[in-house]
Design an enzyme around this catalytic site. Structure first.
Site, PDB file in Angstrom:
ATOM      1  N   ASN A 211      40.654  -1.660  26.726  1.00 29.99           N
ATOM      2  CA  ASN A 211      41.809  -1.981  26.060  1.00 29.99           C
ATOM      3  C   ASN A 211      42.706  -2.813  26.657  1.00 29.99           C
ATOM      4  O   ASN A 211      42.705  -2.842  27.932  1.00 29.99           O
ATOM      5  CB  ASN A 211      42.332  -0.755  25.016  1.00 29.99           C
ATOM      6  N   LYS A 289      21.025  -4.060  33.722  1.00 28.01           N
ATOM      7  CA  LYS A 289      21.757  -4.838  32.790  1.00 28.01           C
ATOM      8  C   LYS A 289      20.908  -5.152  31.575  1.00 28.01           C
ATOM      9  O   LYS A 289      19.529  -5.555  31.659  1.00 28.01           O
ATOM     10  CB  LYS A 289      22.010  -6.284  33.461  1.00 28.01           C
ATOM     11  N   PRO A 308      36.563  13.209  25.489  1.00 22.68           N
ATOM     12  CA  PRO A 308      37.195  14.432  25.466  1.00 22.68           C
ATOM     13  C   PRO A 308      38.697  13.803  25.135  1.00 22.68           C
ATOM     14  O   PRO A 308      39.283  12.761  25.721  1.00 22.68           O
ATOM     15  CB  PRO A 308      37.264  15.079  26.854  1.00 22.68           C
ATOM     16  N   ASP A 309      39.580  14.655  24.430  1.00 26.94           N
ATOM     17  CA  ASP A 309      41.050  14.481  24.209  1.00 26.94           C
ATOM     18  C   ASP A 309      41.717  14.995  25.449  1.00 26.94           C
ATOM     19  O   ASP A 309      41.926  16.265  25.480  1.00 26.94           O
ATOM     20  CB  ASP A 309      41.529  14.888  22.760  1.00 26.94           C
ATOM     21  N   ILE A 310      41.929  14.251  26.568  1.00 32.64           N
ATOM     22  CA  ILE A 310      42.793  14.935  27.685  1.00 32.64           C
ATOM     23  C   ILE A 310      44.215  15.495  27.337  1.00 32.64           C
ATOM     24  O   ILE A 310      44.395  16.622  27.692  1.00 32.64           O
ATOM     25  CB  ILE A 310      42.946  13.746  28.637  1.00 32.64           C
ATOM     26  N   PHE A 328      51.949  10.115  24.272  1.00 36.30           N
ATOM     27  CA  PHE A 328      52.546   8.877  23.791  1.00 36.30           C
ATOM     28  C   PHE A 328      51.769   8.662  22.602  1.00 36.30           C
ATOM     29  O   PHE A 328      50.460   9.037  22.364  1.00 36.30           O
ATOM     30  CB  PHE A 328      52.193   7.886  25.065  1.00 36.30           C
ATOM     31  N   LYS A 342      51.062  13.686  15.181  1.00 35.76           N
ATOM     32  CA  LYS A 342      50.346  13.536  16.642  1.00 35.76           C
ATOM     33  C   LYS A 342      50.956  15.169  17.381  1.00 35.76           C
ATOM     34  O   LYS A 342      50.269  15.823  18.144  1.00 35.76           O
ATOM     35  CB  LYS A 342      50.701  12.524  17.387  1.00 35.76           C
ATOM     36  N   LYS A 346      48.086  17.607  18.647  1.00 34.77           N
ATOM     37  CA  LYS A 346      47.823  17.827  19.864  1.00 34.77           C
ATOM     38  C   LYS A 346      48.289  18.780  20.667  1.00 34.77           C
ATOM     39  O   LYS A 346      47.800  18.899  21.676  1.00 34.77           O
ATOM     40  CB  LYS A 346      48.261  16.458  20.670  1.00 34.77           C
TER      41      LYS A 346
HETATM   42  O1  C5P Z   1      45.455  10.113  19.426  1.00 35.73           O
HETATM   43  P1  C5P Z   1      45.821   8.807  20.249  1.00 35.73           P
HETATM   44  O2  C5P Z   1      45.118   8.135  21.311  1.00 35.73           O
HETATM   45  O3  C5P Z   1      46.803   8.135  19.412  1.00 35.73           O
HETATM   46  O4  C5P Z   1      47.058   9.917  21.258  1.00 35.73           O
HETATM   47  C1  C5P Z   1      47.648   9.116  22.292  1.00 35.73           C
HETATM   48  C2  C5P Z   1      47.962  10.132  23.405  1.00 35.73           C
HETATM   49  O5  C5P Z   1      46.916  10.966  23.556  1.00 35.73           O
HETATM   50  C3  C5P Z   1      48.502   9.570  24.649  1.00 35.73           C
HETATM   51  O6  C5P Z   1      49.314  10.421  25.074  1.00 35.73           O
HETATM   52  C4  C5P Z   1      46.951   9.521  25.375  1.00 35.73           C
HETATM   53  O7  C5P Z   1      47.469   9.435  26.696  1.00 35.73           O
HETATM   54  C5  C5P Z   1      46.524  10.847  24.829  1.00 35.73           C
HETATM   55  N1  C5P Z   1      45.031  10.636  24.926  1.00 35.73           N
HETATM   56  C6  C5P Z   1      44.439  11.638  25.768  1.00 35.73           C
HETATM   57  N2  C5P Z   1      42.956  11.644  25.751  1.00 35.73           N
HETATM   58  C7  C5P Z   1      42.285  10.878  24.858  1.00 35.73           C
HETATM   59  C8  C5P Z   1      43.053   9.947  23.816  1.00 35.73           C
HETATM   60  C9  C5P Z   1      44.312  10.119  23.842  1.00 35.73           C
HETATM   61  O8  C5P Z   1      44.892  12.028  26.578  1.00 35.73           O
HETATM   62  N3  C5P Z   1      40.878  10.881  24.477  1.00 35.73           N
END
Ligand code: C5P
Length: 408
Positions: A211, A289, A308-310, A328, A342, A346
């Protein structure tokens, strides 16, 4: 803040008149200003008006015997708690970045042993010129605080970044810097992890999904926390930015690597997730490739799996959860509503939300909402470095005054 004194260097530019308002704001707060006016500055604002407001004489000439007898230029440069250059012209910054000393202002900047703040003002193209960028980077590397200029219509008829920051903003920056070493050491002994930049999710050895995140905001936050004395680990995806001074960087490519590096950095007192982590990654990564089939397929289907959602994994830890977890939220509509959702989803303590429908990603400025449980605070549009500094101060504040929460 009585008893404090600044040395104000007024450079040449249409914005020089705003230094009068700045002196007035400072005086109201008990901060005295002693003024050096450059030759070019005197074309825009008179020594008489500056002297009347500052209640002191105005210094203009390096080789003036009367001035030197009254206060030598070396003494002048050290007689204040802080040196402020406003407006800081491209010329003054170039001189200071290169150590030139051929007039009173540049000599004072070279001779001083005090912190220096510069509030730039110039034409948009001058601000964007490679030479100015180089000088600003050099000044920052030398420890000078260079504010981001405001953006807007200019006296020369052009539009963009380069306007002098409003006197109120310069005044607040001066106050922050005058608060002194105690303020700067407020986070010493605290460990912070900051994620920044994009991630890259490879589909084969040469292609990836990613991105537009530049990493600017996350790097600025890591730097601001380090300046307050925190021990900062910056876990960063690929960016073009230099690693800020005093910060330990862990460079990663993929979300999985970022996740691992964050886990390895824990425990920490503070976690700030600024990275634009890719939500998905290709389910498989080809070892060689991937090749076209000479038009014989009807398009390639890419299977994606969730990363994974860190942030969530840190915020919902049972053991060793950082005391403050900040996420964020980059939104393109209904910013407040999505940010609140959020926060709960989260499990973080604060969400810093911004509208990325404009040029925020990769741009120099940000306009944010700080959302905590039951509270929302809207900050005016400002440079990413200013957002970072304000946020770092709020983070420090939360540890000293937990009742204050994020957003009053
Ligand atoms: O759900 P969204 O991507 O909009 O959330 C954004 C927040 O979650 C940011 O703080 C981003 O760094 C964190 N994030 C994360 N791991 C992911 C997706 C988002 O830590 N896989």
């Amino acid at each position: 803040m009585s008893g404090k004194r600044i040395l104000l260097i007024v450079g040449g530019g249409i914005a020089a008149y705003k230094s009068l308002e700045l002196i007035r704001l400072l005086a109201k707060d008990g901060i005295a200003a002693r003024v050096i006016l450059t030759k070019a500055g005197a074309e825009f604002v008179t020594p008489l008006s500056l002297g009347s407001l500052s209640g002191d004489r105005v210094y203009q000439d390096l080789f003036n015997l009367t001035d030197e007898a009254e206060m030598g230029h070396i003494e002048l440069s050290r007689s204040a708690d802080l040196v402020v250059v406003s407006p800081a012209t491209a010329d003054l910054m170039a001189k200071a970045a290169n150590g030139l000393a051929n007039d009173l202002a540049s000599t004072a900047l070279l001779a001083t042993d005090k912190p220096v703040l510069m509030a730039p003002a110039m034409n948009v193209r001058m601000w964007g010129h490679a030479a100015t960028k180089r000088n600003v980077a050099q000044l920052r590397a030398d420890g000078v605080t260079v504010m981001e200029p405001d953006e807007g219509a200019m006296a020369c008829g052009e539009f963009g970044p380069g306007r002098l920051p409003e006197p109120q903003r310069i005044f607040e920056q001066i106050k922050t810097m005058l608060e002194g070493p105690a303020e700067y050491g407020r986070l010493s002994g605290f460990r912070a992890i900051v994620t920044a930049g994009p991630t890259r999710e490879p589909m084969d050895p040469v292609r990836f999904l990613s991105n537009h995140s530049s990493g600017k905001q996350g790097y600025a936050i890591a730097e601001a926390l380090a300046k307050l004395g925190a021990d900062v680990r910056l876990v960063t995806g690929p960016t073009q930015l230099p690693i800020p001074a005093g910060v330990t960087a862990v460079k990663v490519e993929t979300a999985l690597e970022m996740h691992k590096a964050v886990q390895a950095g824990l425990p920490a007192d503070i976690f700030v997730g600024v990275a634009a982590v890719a939500d998905w990654r290709p389910a498989t990564r080809a070892t060689g490739k991937l090749k076209l089939k000479g038009g014989k397929d009807d398009g390639v289907t890419l299977k994606l799996v969730e990363n994974p959602d860190i942030l969530k994994s840190v915020a919902t830890r049972k053991k060793d959860r950082p005391r403050l977890v900040v996420g964020f939220a980059a939104e393109t509509s209904d910013v407040e509503k999505h940010a609140k959702a959020k926060l709960t989803r989260k499990g973080c303590d604060w969400v810093v939300a911004n509208d990325v429908s404009g040029d925020v990603m990769g741009g120099a400025e940000n306009e944010i909402l700080l959302v905590s449980k039951g509270k929302v605070e809207r900050w005016p549009r400002m440079g990413k470095a200013d957002v970072a500094q304000k946020l770092a101060e709020r983070i420090a504040g939360a540890f000293y005054d937990p009742e204050s929460g994020a957003a009053e």
